[in-house]
Design a protein around this motif. Structure first.
Motif, PDB file in Angstrom:
ATOM      1  N   TYR A   1      40.746  19.742  18.186  1.00 25.48           N
ATOM      2  CA  TYR A   1      42.187  19.994  18.231  1.00 25.48           C
ATOM      3  C   TYR A   1      42.728  20.090  16.806  1.00 25.48           C
ATOM      4  O   TYR A   1      42.296  19.345  15.916  1.00 25.48           O
ATOM      5  CB  TYR A   1      42.902  18.889  19.018  1.00 25.48           C
TER       6      TYR A   1
ATOM      7  N   ASP B   1      47.223  28.091  16.803  1.00 23.38           N
ATOM      8  CA  ASP B   1      47.352  28.593  18.170  1.00 23.38           C
ATOM      9  C   ASP B   1      46.007  29.131  18.645  1.00 23.38           C
ATOM     10  O   ASP B   1      44.984  28.964  17.980  1.00 23.38           O
ATOM     11  CB  ASP B   1      48.459  29.655  18.268  1.00 23.38           C
ATOM     12  N   TYR B   2      46.024  29.802  19.797  1.00 22.07           N
ATOM     13  CA  TYR B   2      44.766  30.244  20.395  1.00 22.07           C
ATOM     14  C   TYR B   2      44.072  31.302  19.550  1.00 22.07           C
ATOM     15  O   TYR B   2      42.841  31.451  19.597  1.00 22.07           O
ATOM     16  CB  TYR B   2      45.000  30.747  21.825  1.00 22.07           C
ATOM     17  N   ASN B   3      44.831  32.048  18.749  1.00 19.13           N
ATOM     18  CA  ASN B   3      44.192  33.033  17.869  1.00 19.13           C
ATOM     19  C   ASN B   3      43.341  32.341  16.800  1.00 19.13           C
ATOM     20  O   ASN B   3      42.229  32.789  16.484  1.00 19.13           O
ATOM     21  CB  ASN B   3      45.262  33.903  17.193  1.00 19.13           C
TER      22      ASN B   3
ATOM     23  N   MET C   1      41.937  29.449  17.168  1.00 17.69           N
ATOM     24  CA  MET C   1      40.782  28.884  17.857  1.00 17.69           C
ATOM     25  C   MET C   1      39.738  29.962  18.174  1.00 17.69           C
ATOM     26  O   MET C   1      38.531  29.710  18.118  1.00 17.69           O
ATOM     27  CB  MET C   1      41.220  28.190  19.148  1.00 17.69           C
ATOM     28  N   MET C   2      40.183  31.166  18.502  1.00 17.87           N
ATOM     29  CA  MET C   2      39.232  32.251  18.742  1.00 17.87           C
ATOM     30  C   MET C   2      38.505  32.620  17.457  1.00 17.87           C
ATOM     31  O   MET C   2      37.285  32.858  17.468  1.00 17.87           O
ATOM     32  CB  MET C   2      39.961  33.468  19.330  1.00 17.87           C
TER      33      MET C   2
ATOM     34  N   SER D   1      42.640  39.344  27.497  1.00 19.47           N
ATOM     35  CA  SER D   1      43.350  38.281  28.211  1.00 19.47           C
ATOM     36  C   SER D   1      42.802  38.164  29.630  1.00 19.47           C
ATOM     37  O   SER D   1      42.199  39.107  30.165  1.00 19.47           O
ATOM     38  CB  SER D   1      44.847  38.580  28.263  1.00 19.47           C
TER      39      SER D   1
END
Length: 304
Positions: free
Chosen positions: A234, A239-241, A243-244, A281
Motif C-alpha cells: 500500500y 492511484d491504480y495507474n 500500482m500498474m 478496464s
C-alpha cells in the motif's frame, strides 16, 4: 570449468580434490566401478579402481565399498581427476568414507517417482530424484527475494502484521478458527494482510508491504493450498495507474533475473512478458465478450 580442457583418457596432473554427496547410481565391473555422486549443485562420476582404493586404505577397502555403499547413501571421497575414454569427467578415488547410510531405498531410477500424492506428501523424496523440482524451489526463493529487494529499494517498509485476529477480514474466505487459552476467546488465522497494512498507512507509514503466509479453510488440491504466500503493498498519494506501473516493472525485472529472458515457456505455452503490457478496464473486457457496456447504464438502474 577448471578441468574442461582435459582430453578423453587424460589425467589431470597434480590434481587433488575432495567431494561429498549422495550416491545416485552405481555400476560395478569386477575390479572397476563407476558411481554417480550428486550434491546440491550437480552430479559427478566417481572412477573407482580396486588397486588404487586398496593401496590408499585397507586391502578390503574396494570390496567393502561395493558391499556396504548403496544407492541413496552419502559418500565422501578424495582423489585425482581424469576424463574417461568416453569423455566423462570423473574423480579418481583413492580414499572414501561412508558418511550416512540411507535406511530406505530410493525410487526405481527408470520408473522414477511418478505418483502425484507421494510427490506432494513426501517432498524430500521428490527433491532427491527430480532435480527440476529443486530448481523450482530455487527459483521461487529468488522470486520472493526479488520482490523484497524491489520494494525495499523503492522505500517500502516490510512490517509483520498479526497472524491471529479477533475478526476475519480483508477478503471473502472461510477462516481457520483456533482458541486462545489465556484469553479464553476464539481467534482466526488471517485470510489477508489488508486491514492491518491499511491501518499502518493511516498511522503515517506512506509505503508498506508484507510478504507472508495466508490461511483459508477451503478446498485442497494439487493446485489449491489452504496455506499460501501472498504479497500486499500500500502506498499513500498513489492511484491504480501507479500500482500498474509498479507491478509491470517488478514482474518483468524479476522474470528477467530469474529466467534470463522475458520470453518464457510454461506448460507448453509461450508467454511474452515484454513491456508495455496491455491495459484494459474490466468494463471493456466484459464488453468484448458480451457486447454489454455497463458504463452506459450508470444512470439506468433498471437496465443495469
Amino acid at each position: 570449468d577448471l578441468y574442461k580442457g582435459l582430453e578423453n583418457g587424460q589425467v589431470a596432473e597434480d590434481a587433488k580434490v575432495s567431494v561429498a554427496g549422495r550416491i545416485m547410481n552405481k555400476r560395478v565391473f569386477g575390479k572397476l566401478a563407476f558411481y554417480s555422486l550428486a550434491d546440491g549443485v550437480g552430479t559427478i562420476q566417481l572412477y573407482l579402481e580396486q588397486d588404487a582404493i586398496n593401496q590408499g586404505g585397507e586391502d578390503s577397502a574396494f570390496d567393502d565399498l561395493k558391499t556396504l555403499a548403496d544407492v541413496g547413501d552419502f559418500l565422501g571421497v578424495k582423489g585425482g581427476v581424469k576424463r574417461t575414454d568416453k569423455g566423462e569427467l570423473s574423480v579418481m578415488v583413492s580414499h572414501y568414507e561412508i558418511l550416512t547410510k540411507a535406511l530406505l531405498p530410493l525410487p526405481d531410477k527408470f520408473k522414477g517417482l511418478t505418483d502425484i500424492n507421494t510427490r506432494y506428501r513426501r517432498r524430500y523424496v521428490d527433491l532427491i530424484v527430480n532435480p527440476e523440482v529443486r530448481e523450482t524451489f530455487r527459483r521461487r526463493a529468488m522470486i520472493t527475494q526479488g520482490i523484497r529487494s524491489y520494494l525495499n529499494d523503492r522505500g517500502y517498509l516490510e512490517i509483520e502484521t498479526p497472524v491471529l485476529n479477533i475478526e476475519s477480514g480483508g477478503a471473502e474466505a472461510k477462516p481457520f478458527v483456533t482458541h486462545h487459552n489465556a484469553l479464553d476467546m476464539e481467534l482466526y488465522l488471517r485470510i489477508a494482510t489488508e486491514l492491518h497494512l491499511k491501518r499502518l498507512v493511516v498511522g503515517g507509514f506512506e509505503r508498506v508491504f508484507e510478504l507472508g503466509r495466508i490461511f483459508r479453510n477451503e478446498g485442497v488440491s494439487t493446485r489449491h493450498n489452504p496455506e499460501f504466500t501472498s504479497v500486499e503493498l500500500y502506498q499513500a498519494y498513489a492511484d491504480y495507474n501507479d500500482m500498474m506501473d509498479l507491478t509491470e516493472e517488478m514482474i518483468t525485472g524479476i522474470a528477467n533475473d530469474v529466467c534470463g529472458s522475458l520470453d518464457i515457456e510454461y506448460q507448453g505455452e509461450k508467454i511474452s512478458l515484454q513491456r508495455p503490457w496491455r491495459r484494459r478496464s474490466m468494463n471493456d473486457l466484459v464488453k468484448d465478450v458480451t457486447d454489454i457496456d455497463f458504463y452506459s447504464m450508470r444512470d439506468d438502474l433498471d437496465g443495469a
